[in-house]
Every structure is written in structure tokens, then in C-alpha cells.
Design a protein around this motif. Structure first.
Motif, mmCIF file in Angstrom:
data_model
loop_
_atom_site.group_PDB
_atom_site.id
_atom_site.type_symbol
_atom_site.label_atom_id
_atom_site.label_comp_id
_atom_site.label_asym_id
_atom_site.label_seq_id
_atom_site.Cartn_x
_atom_site.Cartn_y
_atom_site.Cartn_z
ATOM 1 N N GLU A 81 0.814 -1.223 0.000
ATOM 2 C CA GLU A 81 0.000 0.000 0.000
ATOM 3 C C GLU A 81 0.845 1.269 0.000
ATOM 4 O O GLU A 81 0.364 2.340 0.346
ATOM 5 N N GLN A 82 2.104 1.155 -0.356
ATOM 6 C CA GLN A 82 2.977 2.327 -0.371
ATOM 7 C C GLN A 82 3.854 2.335 -1.605
ATOM 8 O O GLN A 82 3.947 1.350 -2.319
ATOM 9 N N ALA A 83 4.507 3.457 -1.832
ATOM 10 C CA ALA A 83 5.459 3.576 -2.930
ATOM 11 C C ALA A 83 6.840 3.794 -2.334
ATOM 12 O O ALA A 83 7.030 4.668 -1.480
ATOM 13 N N TYR A 84 7.787 2.991 -2.771
ATOM 14 C CA TYR A 84 9.180 3.158 -2.378
ATOM 15 C C TYR A 84 9.846 4.044 -3.422
ATOM 16 O O TYR A 84 9.653 3.861 -4.627
ATOM 17 N N ILE A 85 10.616 5.010 -2.945
ATOM 18 C CA ILE A 85 11.327 5.928 -3.829
ATOM 19 C C ILE A 85 12.827 5.667 -3.688
ATOM 20 O O ILE A 85 13.346 5.600 -2.570
#
Length: 170
Positions: A81-85
Motif C-alpha cells: 500500500e505504499q510507494a518506495y522511492i
């Protein structure tokens, strides 16, 4: 800085070597405020790692070009449920002009709209307090999660390097 002179787009496989070169210049080169050459030796990445990252269907490299030269890149990958940058780089000659802030905003907007996430995460070398402060000014907070420096990212020049995790919820 007038960002309209830059062409922002999704990267293609044919750009993998240029992305790798830019990341290594940004983090292991001799100039720019993001260099880690004094604390880490060796390349930060290589073409194969970039190509592998590009094969993830839930990911995207955003790149900025100016006059046929790659000047910035940032990787965004959806993880649950998240975006890794990661792999965030701005050519040293363009640093400290607001371009990094612009690219990070573009990546967050892309992830919010395309990946439908509201949480972003990343890790930064703990000893890079000025880089952590950059992200904190953009709404990221330290999570308290600290790990030993991963050796696949280059060879530490000291034995006490660690990484800190940061996150942002919008």
C-alpha cells in the motif's frame, strides 16, 4: 529555475546505462552535495540492477532530459500500500537550484495518481544528515528503523555506516 526546458518522461530500457552512470556520478562522483565518495567507495549501481528494477510491472523510472542529456532520475515502485522511492539523482551541475524538489514532487504525484498510494518510503545513509534534512523539509519523517549499511551499495570506508528509513503520508 525554469523547468519547462526539461523533458520529463518514463524511462525506457535503452536508458538503463545512462541512468546507472548518472546515479554513480551523483553519489560516488567528486562534485555535488549528494556525493558519498568520502564515506563509500565503488559504484552505487550498474546497468543490470537498473534493468532489473525496470522489469517490475509496479514500477517506473521517471527521467528528465535537457538537450539530449539525462539530468535527473527517480525510481518509484509500489510495494503493497505504499510507494518506495529510490535511485534519486540530479546531475551535480544542476543541484541546489530546486530541481531535486521538483523531481521528488513529480514522483510523488505520479505515484499518487497512477499507483493510488498515499504513503511513500525510502532509505538514506544515516550519516548524511543534510540529505535527511532535505527530505524532512519535504514532509518525510524518520521512522526509527535503522539498519546496517547494505554492502551491495558500495564499500563503506568506515565500519559504522547505517541507513535510516523515512516515510511520508499525504
Amino acid at each position: 529555475m525554469d523547468f519547462s526546458t526539461f523533458r520529463l518522461e518514463k524511462a525506457g530500457y535503452h536508458q538503463a546505462q545512462a541512468i546507472s552512470d548518472l546515479i554513480n556520478l551523483t553519489y560516488r562522483g567528486e562534485t555535488g552535495w549528494t556525493t558519498e565518495a568520502s564515506i563509500i567507495q565503488g559504484d552505487r549501481t550498474d546497468r543490470q540492477e537498473i534493468e532489473t528494477a525496470m522489469t517490475n510491472p509496479d514500477s517506473c523510472f521517471l527521467v528528465a532530459n535537457q538537450s539530449f542529456m539525462l539530468v535527473s532520475c527517480i525510481y518509484v515502485v509500489k510495494e503493497k500500500e505504499q510507494a518506495y522511492i529510490g535511485f534519486f539523482s540530479v546531475h551535480p551541475s544542476l543541484q541546489q537550484q530546486g530541481f531535486g524538489k521538483y523531481m521528488l514532487e513529480q514522483a510523488e504525484t505520479y505515484a499518487s495518481q497512477t499507483m493510488r498510494v498515499r504513503r511513500f518510503s525510502m532509505f538514506v545513509v544515516s550519516q548524511r544528515s543534510e540529505l535527511i534534512a532535505f527530505y524532512q523539509r519535504r514532509g518525510y519523517r524518520l521512522t526509527g528503523q535503522i539498519e546496517a549499511y547494505p554492502l551491495y551499495l558500495g564499500t563503506p570506508r568506515t565500519s559504522d555506516l547505517t541507513i535510516d528509513y523515512l516515510e511520508k503520508v499525504v
